[in-house]
Design a protein around this motif. Structure first.
Motif, PDB file in Angstrom:
ATOM      1  N   HIS A 158       0.831  -1.198   0.000  1.00  0.00           N
ATOM      2  CA  HIS A 158       0.000   0.000   0.000  1.00  0.00           C
ATOM      3  C   HIS A 158       0.870   1.254   0.000  1.00  0.00           C
ATOM      4  N   HIS A 159       0.282   2.347  -0.468  1.00  0.00           N
ATOM      5  CA  HIS A 159       0.994   3.629  -0.470  1.00  0.00           C
ATOM      6  C   HIS A 159       0.679   4.412   0.804  1.00  0.00           C
ATOM      7  N   PHE A 160       1.739   4.963   1.407  1.00  0.00           N
ATOM      8  CA  PHE A 160       1.576   5.843   2.565  1.00  0.00           C
ATOM      9  C   PHE A 160       2.416   7.101   2.342  1.00  0.00           C
ATOM     10  N   ASP A 161       1.924   8.224   2.863  1.00  0.00           N
ATOM     11  CA  ASP A 161       2.664   9.477   2.731  1.00  0.00           C
ATOM     12  C   ASP A 161       3.788   9.578   3.753  1.00  0.00           C
ATOM     13  N   VAL A 162       3.566   9.024   4.947  1.00  0.00           N
ATOM     14  CA  VAL A 162       4.550   9.066   6.029  1.00  0.00           C
ATOM     15  C   VAL A 162       4.412   7.790   6.858  1.00  0.00           C
ATOM     16  N   VAL A 163       5.543   7.291   7.360  1.00  0.00           N
ATOM     17  CA  VAL A 163       5.540   6.140   8.258  1.00  0.00           C
ATOM     18  C   VAL A 163       5.970   6.593   9.650  1.00  0.00           C
ATOM     19  N   LEU A 164       5.208   6.222  10.670  1.00  0.00           N
ATOM     20  CA  LEU A 164       5.559   6.475  12.065  1.00  0.00           C
ATOM     21  C   LEU A 164       6.039   5.149  12.626  1.00  0.00           C
ATOM     22  N   LEU A 165       7.310   5.059  12.950  1.00  0.00           N
ATOM     23  CA  LEU A 165       7.926   3.759  13.222  1.00  0.00           C
ATOM     24  C   LEU A 165       8.551   3.699  14.606  1.00  0.00           C
ATOM     25  N   THR A 177       9.443   6.393   1.073  1.00  0.00           N
ATOM     26  CA  THR A 177       8.453   7.005   1.962  1.00  0.00           C
ATOM     27  C   THR A 177       9.153   7.609   3.178  1.00  0.00           C
ATOM     28  N   PRO A 178       8.886   8.884   3.514  1.00  0.00           N
ATOM     29  CA  PRO A 178       9.514   9.487   4.691  1.00  0.00           C
ATOM     30  C   PRO A 178       9.170   8.726   5.969  1.00  0.00           C
ATOM     31  N   ILE A 179      10.163   8.538   6.834  1.00  0.00           N
ATOM     32  CA  ILE A 179       9.985   7.779   8.071  1.00  0.00           C
ATOM     33  C   ILE A 179      10.288   8.653   9.286  1.00  0.00           C
ATOM     34  N   LEU A 180       9.340   8.696  10.217  1.00  0.00           N
ATOM     35  CA  LEU A 180       9.535   9.379  11.493  1.00  0.00           C
ATOM     36  C   LEU A 180       9.688   8.309  12.563  1.00  0.00           C
ATOM     37  N   ALA A 221      22.024   5.813  14.927  1.00  0.00           N
ATOM     38  CA  ALA A 221      21.701   4.485  14.407  1.00  0.00           C
ATOM     39  C   ALA A 221      20.437   4.544  13.559  1.00  0.00           C
ATOM     40  N   GLY A 222      19.472   5.337  14.006  1.00  0.00           N
ATOM     41  CA  GLY A 222      18.234   5.484  13.240  1.00  0.00           C
ATOM     42  C   GLY A 222      18.467   6.148  11.897  1.00  0.00           C
ATOM     43  N   PHE A 223      19.244   7.225  11.892  1.00  0.00           N
ATOM     44  CA  PHE A 223      19.530   7.906  10.637  1.00  0.00           C
ATOM     45  C   PHE A 223      20.359   7.023   9.712  1.00  0.00           C
ATOM     46  N   ASP A 224      21.253   6.254  10.285  1.00  0.00           N
ATOM     47  CA  ASP A 224      22.081   5.349   9.486  1.00  0.00           C
ATOM     48  C   ASP A 224      21.216   4.271   8.829  1.00  0.00           C
ATOM     49  N   ALA A 225      20.156   3.856   9.504  1.00  0.00           N
ATOM     50  CA  ALA A 225      19.261   2.838   8.947  1.00  0.00           C
ATOM     51  C   ALA A 225      18.341   3.406   7.880  1.00  0.00           C
ATOM     52  N   GLY A 226      18.194   4.740   7.860  1.00  0.00           N
ATOM     53  CA  GLY A 226      17.388   5.358   6.813  1.00  0.00           C
ATOM     54  C   GLY A 226      16.204   6.179   7.264  1.00  0.00           C
ATOM     55  N   THR A 227      16.099   6.460   8.574  1.00  0.00           N
ATOM     56  CA  THR A 227      14.990   7.297   9.028  1.00  0.00           C
ATOM     57  C   THR A 227      15.243   8.753   8.632  1.00  0.00           C
ATOM     58  N   ASP A 228      14.167   9.538   8.539  1.00  0.00           N
ATOM     59  CA  ASP A 228      14.290  10.936   8.127  1.00  0.00           C
ATOM     60  C   ASP A 228      14.147  11.922   9.278  1.00  0.00           C
ATOM     61  N   ASP A 229      13.479  11.495  10.323  1.00  0.00           N
ATOM     62  CA  ASP A 229      13.279  12.387  11.468  1.00  0.00           C
ATOM     63  C   ASP A 229      13.111  11.513  12.714  1.00  0.00           C
ATOM     64  N   VAL A 285       2.823  18.330  13.254  1.00  0.00           N
ATOM     65  CA  VAL A 285       3.719  19.238  12.518  1.00  0.00           C
ATOM     66  C   VAL A 285       4.801  18.451  11.790  1.00  0.00           C
ATOM     67  N   ARG A 286       5.395  17.458  12.478  1.00  0.00           N
ATOM     68  CA  ARG A 286       6.440  16.633  11.852  1.00  0.00           C
ATOM     69  C   ARG A 286       5.876  15.858  10.657  1.00  0.00           C
ATOM     70  N   ILE A 287       4.684  15.290  10.820  1.00  0.00           N
ATOM     71  CA  ILE A 287       4.063  14.528   9.738  1.00  0.00           C
ATOM     72  C   ILE A 287       3.826  15.416   8.522  1.00  0.00           C
ATOM     73  N   GLU A 288       3.268  16.588   8.757  1.00  0.00           N
ATOM     74  CA  GLU A 288       2.970  17.489   7.641  1.00  0.00           C
ATOM     75  C   GLU A 288       4.243  17.930   6.927  1.00  0.00           C
ATOM     76  N   ALA A 289       5.313  18.157   7.686  1.00  0.00           N
ATOM     77  CA  ALA A 289       6.581  18.561   7.071  1.00  0.00           C
ATOM     78  C   ALA A 289       7.171  17.426   6.237  1.00  0.00           C
ATOM     79  N   LEU A 290       7.162  16.214   6.780  1.00  0.00           N
ATOM     80  CA  LEU A 290       7.717  15.072   6.058  1.00  0.00           C
ATOM     81  C   LEU A 290       6.909  14.724   4.816  1.00  0.00           C
ATOM     82  N   SER A 291       5.605  14.942   4.876  1.00  0.00           N
ATOM     83  CA  SER A 291       4.743  14.553   3.759  1.00  0.00           C
ATOM     84  C   SER A 291       5.003  15.378   2.509  1.00  0.00           C
ATOM     85  N   ARG A 292       5.673  16.508   2.673  1.00  0.00           N
ATOM     86  CA  ARG A 292       5.925  17.386   1.528  1.00  0.00           C
ATOM     87  C   ARG A 292       7.177  17.004   0.745  1.00  0.00           C
TER      88      ARG A 292
END
Length: 228
Positions: free
Chosen positions: A44-51, A74-77, A90-98, A111-118
């Motif tokens: 499925h498509h998602f705009d942002v992932v909260l992980l 997909t941007p990952i928070l 470690a999180g950034f090294d694995a590929g997270t964005d925020d 606010v973080r979700i809206e920023a990442l979704s752009r």
């Protein structure tokens, strides 16, 4: 409406987040473990992932790394109670964005979700269009399984076009990204694009590099050749 996925094993927190985001007109699906979350992301498509970082079956770092290796941008928070610098690195090294440390305010989460979704993630490790694959970790380019020989500038052009695909990149943007303020003569980009087309398109039936008149260049599958 934004479409997000929350991968979190704390069911009370997950319920709170899902309900709050709904009030903010943000759709939020939920998976309670890493394997289930990865399955949803692959289908499925998602705009942002909260992980969440600590997850059963597959931890957050492994989920994040698997997505990036597969070319998912997909941007990952990352949501976690760990606030040490080493954990964030470690999180950034694995590929997270925020990164958002628990406990957090719901207003900040929105606010973080809206920023990442752009934007799309710059952490992706593989870029692809049709049968053209760019592996950023290994610095290899292949098409239909055949290795492509590219010059250093050809690689830069291809990466810029692949990251933007299927959108158009202007001539000015290409020249600025490659040469900065020291742009060479006007024919340099033309020559490098000619050589790039020879490597990427000439040996194959379907051209992927296109000149968009008056706009720039793009890598994409022509609309009339896409599968229904």
């Amino acid at each position: 409406m934004l479409n997000t996925l929350l991968i979190e094993d704390d069911l009370d927190l997950a319920e709170t987040v899902v309900q709050y985001l709904a009030l903010e007109q943000i759709q939020c699906d939920h998976a309670s473990n890493g394997i289930a979350g990865l399955h949803l992301l692959n289908n499925h498509h998602f705009d942002v992932v909260l992980l969440d970082l600590n997850l059963p079956r597959m931890d957050g770092l492994s989920v994040c790394s698997a997505l990036r290796k597969d070319g998912n941008d997909t941007p990952i928070l990352m949501l976690t109670a760990r606030d040490q610098l080493s954990d964030k690195l470690a999180g950034f090294d694995a590929g997270t964005d925020d990164y958002l440390v628990k406990p957090f305010e719901m207003e900040e989460l929105v606010v973080r979700i809206e920023a990442l979704s752009r934007r799309r993630s710059g952490q992706v490790q593989k870029l692809s269009c049709a049968d053209l694959i760019l592996n950023l970790n290994e610095k290899t380019a292949t098409r239909s399984g055949q290795a492509l020989r590219l010059s250093p500038i050809g690689w830069k052009i291809l990466e810029l076009l692949m990251r933007a695909s299927p959108n158009t990149v202007s001539r000015d943007m290409l020249e600025s990204s490659i040469w900065g303020d020291e742009t060479p003569d006007s024919n340099s980009l033309k020559v490098h694009l000619f050589n790039l087309r020879k490597a990427v398109d000439t040996p194959f039936n379907q051209p992927l590099i296109h000149t968009i008149q008056g706009q720039g260049f793009a890598i994409k599958v022509p609309a009339n050749e896409k599968k229904a």
